[in-house]
Scaffold this motif. Structure first.
Motif, PDB file in Angstrom:
ATOM      1  N   ASP A  79       6.245  67.813  16.573  1.00 46.95           N
ATOM      2  CA  ASP A  79       6.547  68.353  17.896  1.00 46.95           C
ATOM      3  C   ASP A  79       5.539  69.454  18.194  1.00 46.95           C
ATOM      4  O   ASP A  79       5.411  70.406  17.412  1.00 46.95           O
ATOM      5  CB  ASP A  79       7.970  68.910  17.928  1.00 46.95           C
ATOM      6  N   ILE A  80       4.833  69.315  19.318  1.00 48.94           N
ATOM      7  CA  ILE A  80       3.788  70.288  19.656  1.00 48.94           C
ATOM      8  C   ILE A  80       4.186  71.047  20.920  1.00 48.94           C
ATOM      9  O   ILE A  80       4.403  70.449  21.979  1.00 48.94           O
ATOM     10  CB  ILE A  80       2.433  69.597  19.878  1.00 48.94           C
ATOM     11  N   TYR A  81       4.264  72.363  20.789  1.00 44.92           N
ATOM     12  CA  TYR A  81       4.567  73.238  21.921  1.00 44.92           C
ATOM     13  C   TYR A  81       3.251  73.781  22.470  1.00 44.92           C
ATOM     14  O   TYR A  81       2.428  74.318  21.723  1.00 44.92           O
ATOM     15  CB  TYR A  81       5.478  74.390  21.479  1.00 44.92           C
TER      16      TYR A  81
ATOM     17  N   PHE B  28       5.686  75.011  26.914  1.00 41.09           N
ATOM     18  CA  PHE B  28       5.807  76.436  26.616  1.00 41.09           C
ATOM     19  C   PHE B  28       4.968  77.149  27.673  1.00 41.09           C
ATOM     20  O   PHE B  28       3.757  77.317  27.508  1.00 41.09           O
ATOM     21  CB  PHE B  28       5.298  76.754  25.211  1.00 41.09           C
ATOM     22  N   GLN B  29       5.603  77.522  28.769  1.00 46.80           N
ATOM     23  CA  GLN B  29       4.857  78.124  29.873  1.00 46.80           C
ATOM     24  C   GLN B  29       4.483  79.560  29.549  1.00 46.80           C
ATOM     25  O   GLN B  29       5.340  80.403  29.271  1.00 46.80           O
ATOM     26  CB  GLN B  29       5.657  78.055  31.167  1.00 46.80           C
TER      27      GLN B  29
ATOM     28  N   GLY C 286      11.145  80.796  16.930  1.00 43.67           N
ATOM     29  CA  GLY C 286      10.307  81.961  16.674  1.00 43.67           C
ATOM     30  C   GLY C 286       8.890  81.812  17.187  1.00 43.67           C
ATOM     31  O   GLY C 286       8.004  82.579  16.808  1.00 43.67           O
ATOM     32  N   VAL C 287       8.666  80.839  18.060  1.00 46.14           N
ATOM     33  CA  VAL C 287       7.336  80.622  18.609  1.00 46.14           C
ATOM     34  C   VAL C 287       7.016  81.721  19.620  1.00 46.14           C
ATOM     35  O   VAL C 287       7.754  81.935  20.572  1.00 46.14           O
ATOM     36  CB  VAL C 287       7.239  79.240  19.298  1.00 46.14           C
TER      37      VAL C 287
ATOM     38  N   PHE D 207       1.655  75.410  18.966  1.00 42.07           N
ATOM     39  CA  PHE D 207       2.508  75.538  17.790  1.00 42.07           C
ATOM     40  C   PHE D 207       2.993  74.138  17.418  1.00 42.07           C
ATOM     41  O   PHE D 207       3.498  73.403  18.255  1.00 42.07           O
ATOM     42  CB  PHE D 207       3.703  76.453  18.068  1.00 42.07           C
ATOM     43  N   PHE D 208       2.831  73.804  16.147  1.00 39.60           N
ATOM     44  CA  PHE D 208       3.124  72.458  15.651  1.00 39.60           C
ATOM     45  C   PHE D 208       4.308  72.514  14.689  1.00 39.60           C
ATOM     46  O   PHE D 208       4.314  73.319  13.753  1.00 39.60           O
ATOM     47  CB  PHE D 208       1.911  71.889  14.914  1.00 39.60           C
TER      48      PHE D 208
END
Length: 240
Positions: free
Chosen positions: A9-11, A46-47, A181-182, A187-188
């Motif tokens: 999952d990539i943010y 993730f805006q 916690g991102v 972020f992967f």
């Protein structure tokens, strides 16, 4: 017997320069793996700056100087650095042509594309439009053209762009990211357990994917690998 597959999952945000670079480096790692075809990627929103207007009156330099309070010299150095890093991955960033824009509508369109199994194609098209082609990604007409180019149904895309469909999904992604916690992207998250922050070198991704492929399991998100100087991220306060 169920086939073993590795979920990632990539943010990220389409307005994040390191997210495009991280995408390329991750893809390079996956392509080098003997099980690369068993890596399943899902994109999440993730805006970085919800306050940015749909059409910012000014350049990327203006935006970073005024909106983020960054000195002009720091902005110039940062953009020069990120452009060089992008070039190393075969990307042609053009910050002079870039048009800062709120990414929320584009992220809603990406949510539609994910449902139609065109998430990666849409993510690629949006990032390229924003960073390489000087496209106004806050424009519904421009977004409609991008949707058409990746094969989305025109009427369905138009419906999304005209309303607020998928807004809840975009916000939910942001909530989930913060629960993990991102604080910066890209972020992967590998197998809902292992986290990798930043546009790490391809070798870091390759090592991590190999490790998780052998060790799938567990319940707690753990950070993998030694942070690299090249593992840059973008956060709400700007990019490093």
């Amino acid at each position: 017997m169920t086939e073993t597959r590795l979920s990632v999952d990539i943010y990220s945000d389409i307005a994040c320069p390191w997210c495009f670079i991280g995408k390329r480096r991750f893809e390079t790692a996956v392509a080098a793996l003997p099980f690369g075809d068993k890596v399943d990627v899902k994109w999440h929103a993730f805006q970085l700056d919800p306050s940015l207007p749909d059409h910012y009156e000014g350049s990327e330099v203006d935006y970073l100087v005024k909106a983020k309070g960054m000195p002009a010299e720091q902005v110039a150095g940062m953009l020069e650095h990120v452009t060089a890093q992008a070039a190393g991955e075969g990307l042609d960033y053009d910050f002079e042509a870039l048009r800062p824009a709120n990414s929320f509508t584009a992220l809603r369109l990406l949510a539609l594309a994910k449902e139609r199994n065109l998430g990666n194609e849409m993510k690629e098209a949006l990032l390229s439009a924003h960073f390489e082609k000087g496209v106004d990604t806050g424009s519904t007409a421009a977004l409609q053209a991008i949707a058409d180019s990746v094969g989305l149904d025109a009427a369905e895309s138009a419906e999304v762009l005209a309303g607020d469909k998928y807004a809840d999904a975009v916000r939910a992604d942001g909530v989930r990211a913060r629960e993990l916690g991102v604080t910066g992207v890209p972020f992967f998250v590998l197998e809902d357990k292992y986290g990798i922050s930043g546009a790490q070198p391809a070798e870091v991704f390759e090592q991590a994917l190999n490790q998780v492929w052998k060790e799938i399991g567990g319940e707690t998100l753990q950070m993998l690998g030694t942070p690299s100087p090249d593992g840059e991220v973008c956060g709400p306060e700007g990019c490093n």
